[in-house]
Design an enzyme around this catalytic site. Structure first.
Site, mmCIF file in Angstrom:
data_model
loop_
_atom_site.group_PDB
_atom_site.id
_atom_site.type_symbol
_atom_site.label_atom_id
_atom_site.label_comp_id
_atom_site.label_asym_id
_atom_site.label_seq_id
_atom_site.Cartn_x
_atom_site.Cartn_y
_atom_site.Cartn_z
ATOM 1 N N GLN A 1 0.833 -1.208 0.000
ATOM 2 C CA GLN A 1 0.000 0.000 0.000
ATOM 3 C C GLN A 1 0.865 1.255 0.000
ATOM 4 O O GLN A 1 0.546 2.245 -0.664
ATOM 5 C CB GLN A 1 -0.924 -0.003 1.223
ATOM 6 C CG GLN A 1 -2.015 -1.059 1.137
ATOM 7 C CD GLN A 1 -3.145 -0.826 2.124
ATOM 8 O OE1 GLN A 1 -2.978 -0.178 3.148
ATOM 9 N NE2 GLN A 1 -4.305 -1.369 1.818
ATOM 10 N N ASP B 1 4.290 -0.170 12.470
ATOM 11 C CA ASP B 1 3.136 -0.686 13.190
ATOM 12 C C ASP B 1 2.594 0.421 14.096
ATOM 13 O O ASP B 1 3.375 1.025 14.857
ATOM 14 C CB ASP B 1 3.626 -1.884 14.021
ATOM 15 C CG ASP B 1 2.503 -2.593 14.747
ATOM 16 O OD1 ASP B 1 1.391 -2.047 14.815
ATOM 17 O OD2 ASP B 1 2.769 -3.699 15.267
ATOM 18 N N GLU C 1 -11.109 4.167 9.957
ATOM 19 C CA GLU C 1 -11.416 2.746 9.807
ATOM 20 C C GLU C 1 -10.148 1.888 9.795
ATOM 21 O O GLU C 1 -10.025 0.973 8.985
ATOM 22 C CB GLU C 1 -12.258 2.524 8.542
ATOM 23 C CG GLU C 1 -13.552 3.330 8.571
ATOM 24 C CD GLU C 1 -14.500 3.040 7.421
ATOM 25 O OE1 GLU C 1 -14.350 2.002 6.770
ATOM 26 O OE2 GLU C 1 -15.401 3.872 7.186
ATOM 27 N N HIS D 1 -8.072 -2.640 13.465
ATOM 28 C CA HIS D 1 -7.147 -3.760 13.249
ATOM 29 C C HIS D 1 -6.234 -3.981 14.460
ATOM 30 O O HIS D 1 -5.494 -4.966 14.492
ATOM 31 C CB HIS D 1 -6.259 -3.496 12.032
ATOM 32 C CG HIS D 1 -6.986 -3.539 10.729
ATOM 33 N ND1 HIS D 1 -7.453 -4.705 10.178
ATOM 34 C CD2 HIS D 1 -7.320 -2.565 9.851
ATOM 35 C CE1 HIS D 1 -8.046 -4.451 9.018
ATOM 36 N NE2 HIS D 1 -7.986 -3.159 8.807
HETATM 37 C C1 LIG Z 1 -9.597 -0.144 5.883
HETATM 38 S S1 LIG Z 1 -7.975 0.418 5.608
HETATM 39 C C2 LIG Z 1 -8.270 2.178 5.728
HETATM 40 C C3 LIG Z 1 -7.202 2.942 5.027
HETATM 41 C C4 LIG Z 1 -7.370 4.453 5.026
HETATM 42 N N1 LIG Z 1 -7.539 4.985 6.353
HETATM 43 C C5 LIG Z 1 -8.507 4.866 4.130
HETATM 44 O O1 LIG Z 1 -9.550 5.236 4.684
HETATM 45 O O2 LIG Z 1 -8.340 4.814 2.919
HETATM 46 C C6 LIG Z 1 -7.047 0.075 7.107
HETATM 47 C C7 LIG Z 1 -5.569 0.452 7.047
HETATM 48 O O3 LIG Z 1 -4.946 0.247 8.319
HETATM 49 C C8 LIG Z 1 -3.628 -0.255 8.092
HETATM 50 N N2 LIG Z 1 -3.176 -0.981 9.290
HETATM 51 C C9 LIG Z 1 -3.756 -2.054 9.845
HETATM 52 N N3 LIG Z 1 -3.051 -2.477 10.911
HETATM 53 C C10 LIG Z 1 -1.996 -1.625 11.032
HETATM 54 C C11 LIG Z 1 -0.907 -1.533 11.949
HETATM 55 N N4 LIG Z 1 -0.759 -2.418 12.956
HETATM 56 N N5 LIG Z 1 -0.039 -0.530 11.804
HETATM 57 C C12 LIG Z 1 -0.167 0.366 10.796
HETATM 58 N N6 LIG Z 1 -1.171 0.316 9.885
HETATM 59 C C13 LIG Z 1 -2.077 -0.675 9.999
HETATM 60 C C14 LIG Z 1 -3.806 -1.180 6.913
HETATM 61 O O4 LIG Z 1 -2.584 -1.529 6.324
HETATM 62 C C15 LIG Z 1 -4.731 -0.313 6.046
HETATM 63 O O5 LIG Z 1 -3.968 0.580 5.314
#
Ligand SMILES: C[S@@+](CC[C@H](N)C(=O)[O-])C[C@H]1O[C@@H](n2cnc3c(N)ncnc32)[C@H](O)[C@@H]1O
Length: 375
Positions: free
Chosen positions: A165, A188, A206, A210
């Site tokens: 991404q 992270d 959103e 996670h």
């Molecule tokens: C549903 S997407 C939303 C992306 C963005 N906020 C948008 O609205 O377009 C969730 C995002 O959270 C990131 N993510 C999830 N766990 C993460 C972590 N532990 N550290 C950093 N990023 C994380 C994912 O890689 C993804 O890019």
């Protein structure tokens, strides 16, 4: 017909529909990897093509529907979430665009307009001013980051743990002319590589759903935010209508977790408590789904038809499924692509179910502040 012509032929299907839909040339569609071939070749992200199938199997095994448990998902959140976004990102970009989130919607407003308005709302709630240094936690490929940076003339850092991404985000920032003012950091959000008190404003769209532990994640956000400044977040939550003893509610929850790479969806109250435990003062909280004139899940509802969101309709999804199957069969899409398409379909069904029963919301809005002095 050469490979290149097949590419442009299939790829143009999406742009033609966008043209039809909006009547204007959508330049950002051109920048996006929004063609069917982009979708097919992008499945797996940074995973080697030959390893995609086994990554799908490993990903599925984390989830209840395949015998997995919450503790294993939490202990392995980084691997699970990264696999999910490697597998799913090209589907998101194909079906949804550059911003990977839902939005409350007014009648007569297109999905794209509502998504942008939802992003502008965050900028206004944070009181963003030109020159401020802002953090986007879990930034996807940077759709919201670019929109908010242009809207508020701020400099935004996108934090994301997914390499694929970030590579897409950097490319899209370059095309948008934002490489100087905005950047991406791969890390992270449970352990951010920033000093204390670094940012004038922080938002998360959103993404913090996670996190394996909400308090731990919010504490990191608190740490890197300057005292007196604000954090705004759209959280995925189970609402007060969710009954943990109701089997069909639990089934819907499990489908949403499987289809969206989530360890465990928290309740609205758990999120609110976690923000307070992290040290924040709560300014406001509201489930924005509650009074949205058009339901947020409508674009995923197969009983609806929309020319502006054609790819998300029943017929659009049928075409996508067939294309992915065919492209996997002829070896253009990696083996396993069709299974990704299937669990994303499950996710869509779960989300629509959760929205209809009002047991789930992807837009519980919290606006909080880090106190000027810590008590
Ligand atoms: C549903 S997407 C939303 C992306 C963005 N906020 C948008 O609205 O377009 C969730 C995002 O959270 C990131 N993510 C999830 N766990 C993460 C972590 N532990 N550290 C950093 N990023 C994380 C994912 O890689 C993804 O890019």
């Amino acid at each position: 017909m050469s490979f290149r012509s097949v590419h442009s032929c299939i790829g143009s299907l999406g742009s033609d529909l966008s043209l039809l839909a909006d009547g204007v040339l959508l330049v950002d569609r051109e920048m996006s990897k929004s063609g069917a071939l982009d979708l097919a070749t992008g499945v797996g992200g940074k995973i080697k093509k030959e390893d995609v199938q086994s990554a799908v199997e490993q990903y599925e095994k984390y989830h209840v529907c395949f015998g997995g448990g919450e503790e294993t998902r939490k202990a392995n959140y980084s691997d699970m979430v990264n696999k999910y976004y490697d597998l799913a990102t090209s589907f998101y970009e194909f079906g949804w665009g550059e911003s990977f989130h839902f939005a409350p919607r007014w009648k007569g407003e297109s999905l794209r307009e509502s998504i942008k308005r939802h992003e502008h709302f965050l900028a206004l709630q944070l009181g963003l001013k030109p020159g401020m240094k802002v953090l986007d936690v879990g930034c996807g490929i940077g759709g919201p980051l670019r929109e908010i940076a242009r809207f508020s003339s701020t400099s935004i850092t996108g934090l994301n743990n997914n390499e694929y991404q970030i590579s897409r985000g950097r490319e899209l920032n370059r095309v948008a002319g934002l490489s100087e003012s905005c950047n991406f950091v791969k890390a992270d959000f449970m352990k951010m590589p920033f000093p204390d008190n670094s940012f004038d404003g922080i938002y998360a769209i959103e993404a913090t759903c996670h996190a394996p532990d909400a308090v731990g994640c919010y504490k990191e956000i608190y740490r890197v935010l300057k005292p007196g400044q604000r954090f705004a977040v759209y959280e995925w939550c189970m609402t007060d209508h969710f009954d943990p003893d109701n089997e069909s509610h639990q089934k819907t929850k499990a489908e949403i977790e499987l289809g969206n790479g989530l360890p465990d969806i928290r309740t609205t109250k758990q999120c609110l408590d976690a923000l307070k435990l992290a040290g924040f003062e709560v300014i406001s909280e509201k489930d924005l789904a509650a009074d949205s004139p058009v339901s947020w899940y409508l674009p995923l509802d197969t009983s609806q038809f929309s020319i502006t969101s054609f790819r998300l309709t029943s017929f659009g999804r049928f075409i996508t499924r067939t294309m992915v199957k065919t492209l996997e069969f002829v070896g253009i899409a990696p083996a396993g692509s069709n299974r990704v398409s299937s669990f994303l379909e499950k996710a869509a069904e779960g989300l629509v179910e959760g929205g209809r029963k009002e047991i789930f919301t992807p837009m519980c809005f919290f606006l909080v502040r880090k106190p000027l002095s810590e008590s």
